[in-house]
Design a protein around this motif. Sequence first.
Motif, PDB file in Angstrom:
ATOM      1  N   GLY A 167     -48.176   1.477 -28.649  1.00 54.30           N
ATOM      2  CA  GLY A 167     -46.717   0.507 -29.143  1.00 54.30           C
ATOM      3  C   GLY A 167     -46.734   1.825 -30.260  1.00 54.30           C
ATOM      4  N   ALA A 168     -47.119   3.021 -29.879  1.00 53.94           N
ATOM      5  CA  ALA A 168     -46.853   4.371 -31.096  1.00 53.94           C
ATOM      6  C   ALA A 168     -46.138   4.884 -30.631  1.00 53.94           C
ATOM      7  CB  ALA A 168     -47.757   4.792 -31.374  1.00 53.94           C
ATOM      8  N   ARG A 169     -44.487   5.416 -31.019  1.00 51.29           N
ATOM      9  CA  ARG A 169     -43.925   6.507 -31.019  1.00 51.29           C
ATOM     10  C   ARG A 169     -44.317   7.879 -30.792  1.00 51.29           C
ATOM     11  NH1 ARG A 169     -41.679   3.733 -34.529  1.00 51.29           N
ATOM     12  NH2 ARG A 169     -41.432   4.814 -36.387  1.00 51.29           N
ATOM     13  N   VAL A 170     -44.540   8.251 -30.000  1.00 46.40           N
ATOM     14  CA  VAL A 170     -45.476   9.583 -29.873  1.00 46.40           C
ATOM     15  C   VAL A 170     -44.473  10.896 -29.822  1.00 46.40           C
ATOM     16  CG1 VAL A 170     -46.668  10.917 -27.992  1.00 46.40           C
ATOM     17  CG2 VAL A 170     -46.470   8.428 -28.670  1.00 46.40           C
ATOM     18  N   VAL A 171     -45.018  11.686 -30.778  1.00 43.76           N
ATOM     19  CA  VAL A 171     -44.006  13.230 -30.727  1.00 43.76           C
ATOM     20  C   VAL A 171     -45.172  14.107 -30.377  1.00 43.76           C
ATOM     21  CG1 VAL A 171     -43.263  15.191 -31.945  1.00 43.76           C
ATOM     22  CG2 VAL A 171     -42.541  12.068 -32.791  1.00 43.76           C
ATOM     23  N   ALA A 172     -44.776  14.472 -29.639  1.00 47.40           N
ATOM     24  CA  ALA A 172     -46.450  15.993 -28.604  1.00 47.40           C
ATOM     25  C   ALA A 172     -45.413  16.878 -29.052  1.00 47.40           C
ATOM     26  CB  ALA A 172     -46.094  15.801 -26.603  1.00 47.40           C
ATOM     27  N   ALA A 173     -46.271  18.038 -29.661  1.00 48.70           N
ATOM     28  CA  ALA A 173     -46.387  19.128 -29.868  1.00 48.70           C
ATOM     29  C   ALA A 173     -46.969  20.518 -28.612  1.00 48.70           C
ATOM     30  CB  ALA A 173     -46.876  19.668 -31.316  1.00 48.70           C
ATOM     31  N   ALA A 174     -46.542  20.832 -28.243  1.00 50.15           N
ATOM     32  CA  ALA A 174     -47.198  22.308 -27.261  1.00 50.15           C
ATOM     33  C   ALA A 174     -46.351  23.487 -26.950  1.00 50.15           C
ATOM     34  CB  ALA A 174     -47.067  21.034 -25.032  1.00 50.15           C
ATOM     35  N   ARG A 175     -47.463  24.150 -25.848  1.00 51.28           N
ATOM     36  CA  ARG A 175     -46.448  25.594 -26.153  1.00 51.28           C
ATOM     37  C   ARG A 175     -45.894  25.670 -24.796  1.00 51.28           C
ATOM     38  NH1 ARG A 175     -47.487  29.794 -28.719  1.00 51.28           N
ATOM     39  NH2 ARG A 175     -49.761  28.978 -29.802  1.00 51.28           N
ATOM     40  N   GLY A 176     -44.239  25.922 -24.873  1.00 48.13           N
ATOM     41  CA  GLY A 176     -43.704  25.933 -23.517  1.00 48.13           C
ATOM     42  C   GLY A 176     -42.967  24.826 -22.551  1.00 48.13           C
ATOM     43  N   GLU A 177     -42.322  24.846 -21.747  1.00 45.31           N
ATOM     44  CA  GLU A 177     -41.341  23.927 -20.968  1.00 45.31           C
ATOM     45  C   GLU A 177     -42.378  22.873 -20.022  1.00 45.31           C
ATOM     46  OE1 GLU A 177     -39.115  20.805 -20.447  1.00 45.31           O
ATOM     47  OE2 GLU A 177     -38.625  22.645 -21.938  1.00 45.31           O
ATOM     48  N   ARG A 178     -43.304  24.130 -19.576  1.00 43.92           N
ATOM     49  CA  ARG A 178     -43.643  23.037 -18.487  1.00 43.92           C
ATOM     50  C   ARG A 178     -44.996  22.097 -19.281  1.00 43.92           C
ATOM     51  NH1 ARG A 178     -47.914  27.469 -16.169  1.00 43.92           N
ATOM     52  NH2 ARG A 178     -49.108  25.612 -15.479  1.00 43.92           N
ATOM     53  N   LYS A 179     -45.157  22.284 -20.226  1.00 39.89           N
ATOM     54  CA  LYS A 179     -46.590  21.384 -21.195  1.00 39.89           C
ATOM     55  C   LYS A 179     -45.792  20.359 -21.721  1.00 39.89           C
ATOM     56  CE  LYS A 179     -50.219  24.900 -22.176  1.00 39.89           C
ATOM     57  NZ  LYS A 179     -50.971  25.360 -22.115  1.00 39.89           N
ATOM     58  N   LEU A 180     -44.643  20.841 -22.544  1.00 37.19           N
ATOM     59  CA  LEU A 180     -43.612  19.669 -22.876  1.00 37.19           C
ATOM     60  C   LEU A 180     -42.940  18.643 -21.786  1.00 37.19           C
ATOM     61  CD1 LEU A 180     -41.400  21.851 -25.163  1.00 37.19           C
ATOM     62  CD2 LEU A 180     -43.532  20.365 -25.616  1.00 37.19           C
ATOM     63  N   ALA A 181     -42.582  18.973 -20.817  1.00 42.84           N
ATOM     64  CA  ALA A 181     -42.388  18.386 -19.731  1.00 42.84           C
ATOM     65  C   ALA A 181     -43.835  17.301 -19.079  1.00 42.84           C
ATOM     66  CB  ALA A 181     -42.294  18.798 -17.969  1.00 42.84           C
ATOM     67  N   LEU A 182     -44.732  17.835 -18.834  1.00 43.43           N
ATOM     68  CA  LEU A 182     -46.451  16.755 -19.043  1.00 43.43           C
ATOM     69  C   LEU A 182     -46.351  15.987 -19.860  1.00 43.43           C
ATOM     70  CD1 LEU A 182     -49.013  16.446 -17.651  1.00 43.43           C
ATOM     71  CD2 LEU A 182     -49.788  17.788 -18.595  1.00 43.43           C
ATOM     72  N   ALA A 183     -46.384  16.335 -21.084  1.00 42.42           N
ATOM     73  CA  ALA A 183     -46.209  15.282 -22.247  1.00 42.42           C
ATOM     74  C   ALA A 183     -45.162  13.821 -21.983  1.00 42.42           C
ATOM     75  CB  ALA A 183     -46.280  15.921 -23.758  1.00 42.42           C
ATOM     76  N   ARG A 184     -43.729  14.410 -21.670  1.00 42.03           N
ATOM     77  CA  ARG A 184     -42.508  13.811 -21.834  1.00 42.03           C
ATOM     78  C   ARG A 184     -43.082  12.742 -20.754  1.00 42.03           C
ATOM     79  NH1 ARG A 184     -39.663  18.086 -21.642  1.00 42.03           N
ATOM     80  NH2 ARG A 184     -38.429  18.547 -23.583  1.00 42.03           N
ATOM     81  N   GLU A 185     -43.094  13.045 -19.666  1.00 42.47           N
ATOM     82  CA  GLU A 185     -44.247  12.459 -18.342  1.00 42.47           C
ATOM     83  C   GLU A 185     -45.516  11.463 -18.570  1.00 42.47           C
ATOM     84  OE1 GLU A 185     -46.717  12.870 -14.041  1.00 42.47           O
ATOM     85  OE2 GLU A 185     -45.772  14.645 -14.954  1.00 42.47           O
ATOM     86  N   LEU A 186     -45.689  12.078 -19.420  1.00 45.29           N
ATOM     87  CA  LEU A 186     -46.641  10.966 -20.124  1.00 45.29           C
ATOM     88  C   LEU A 186     -46.671   9.436 -20.868  1.00 45.29           C
ATOM     89  CD1 LEU A 186     -49.668  13.425 -20.434  1.00 45.29           C
ATOM     90  CD2 LEU A 186     -49.492  11.892 -18.229  1.00 45.29           C
ATOM     91  N   GLY A 187     -45.975   9.882 -21.753  1.00 42.57           N
ATOM     92  CA  GLY A 187     -45.341   8.200 -22.764  1.00 42.57           C
ATOM     93  C   GLY A 187     -43.859   9.120 -23.669  1.00 42.57           C
ATOM     94  N   ALA A 188     -44.621  10.631 -24.242  1.00 46.33           N
ATOM     95  CA  ALA A 188     -43.813  10.699 -24.739  1.00 46.33           C
ATOM     96  C   ALA A 188     -42.512  10.881 -25.443  1.00 46.33           C
ATOM     97  CB  ALA A 188     -44.015  12.407 -25.665  1.00 46.33           C
ATOM     98  N   GLU A 189     -41.846  10.749 -26.641  1.00 48.60           N
ATOM     99  CA  GLU A 189     -40.395  10.331 -26.951  1.00 48.60           C
ATOM    100  C   GLU A 189     -39.916  11.330 -27.058  1.00 48.60           C
ATOM    101  OE1 GLU A 189     -39.332   6.994 -29.108  1.00 48.60           O
ATOM    102  OE2 GLU A 189     -40.956   5.353 -28.196  1.00 48.60           O
ATOM    103  N   HIS A 190     -40.241  12.134 -27.849  1.00 47.67           N
ATOM    104  CA  HIS A 190     -39.971  13.190 -28.009  1.00 47.67           C
ATOM    105  C   HIS A 190     -40.939  14.775 -27.959  1.00 47.67           C
ATOM    106  CE1 HIS A 190     -36.701  11.283 -30.409  1.00 47.67           C
ATOM    107  NE2 HIS A 190     -37.320  10.465 -30.601  1.00 47.67           N
TER     108      HIS A 190
END
Length: 328
Positions: A167-190
């Motif tokens: 139930g947490a709000r997730v901010v994902a940090a990664a390098r490059g759009e491919r990795k950021l897209a995966l993080a969003r897909e997995l549930g990161a809000e930002h």
Amino acid sequence: MVAVRAIEVREFGGPEVLVPAEVPEPAAGAGQVVVGLAVADVIYLDTLLRSGWGGEHFPVKPPYVPGNGGAGTVLAVGEGVDAAWVGRRVVAPASGAYAEQVVADAAEIVEIPDGLGFAEAAAMLHDGATAILLARAGQLREDETVLVAAAAGGAGSLVVQLARDAGARVVAAARGERKLALARELGAEHAVDYSADGWQHRAREVAGGAGGAGVDLAFDGAGGALGKRVFETVAPGGRFVTYGTSEGGFADIDQRTAEERNVQVTNLLAGGPPAQSVRQAALVEALDLAAAGRIRPSIGATYPLARAEDAHASLARRATVGKSLLVV
């Protein structure tokens, strides 16, 4: 002599020192089993050890077969081991796992739950257990804001899912759009790209709070200088959990600064690897969650055993999105 296929490191160096070889077929001693591996796990630590890093903690010397486990089928058991293990699908922590067969301690293997494939199970061996231990160390809480650095990595991608489920709000940090897209897909809000200068300030802004104070909890899967910037995203009174060494060392956080900001700093590996029983219990939990569909490993790349060099080269370039595995 019966031989099995393997990969050897004959001298420390770059990915090119990983060479196909044949090694003697292993035999199970007392309390051991022989596992015919279907999939071997590949973790970033493998690449560091191959380069000669960490000899004071990990005393490996060439020539050696790298790898620390995988998933497969029990082929034989040694003295004192229940013969009923033969033929069962297991996850096996074991050294020398870049090979067709490996010897593992019977007390450390874990049966793979029904419905979970070898690849998914192997992906949980290290990263699944680590993600569970990270979640415990960070004390995930509902409605808090959690930053996960290296969010598209094997462990980080699972932490994103565990934080989301808590139930947490997730901010994902990664390098490059491919990795950021995966993080969003997995549930990161930002999602914030940490290759951009000042990314930590952006992370605090999207986290909200009074004046963009920062996140309640941050997981540092990078270490080094990048890990220090992850620490900067934490709000006063927050929590910082570090476990990453992708830059060659842990994040060196100034204790006085942490105390002034009242930030609780936890290094998951400060005292060395967790006890075997602790890791095994975490692995069982991770496998059960994966079998139930609660979390899923993001397997970004699979390679034939003979192409272990390519797997390491991709990791070194930070080109792999998700988990890397070797198919034996």
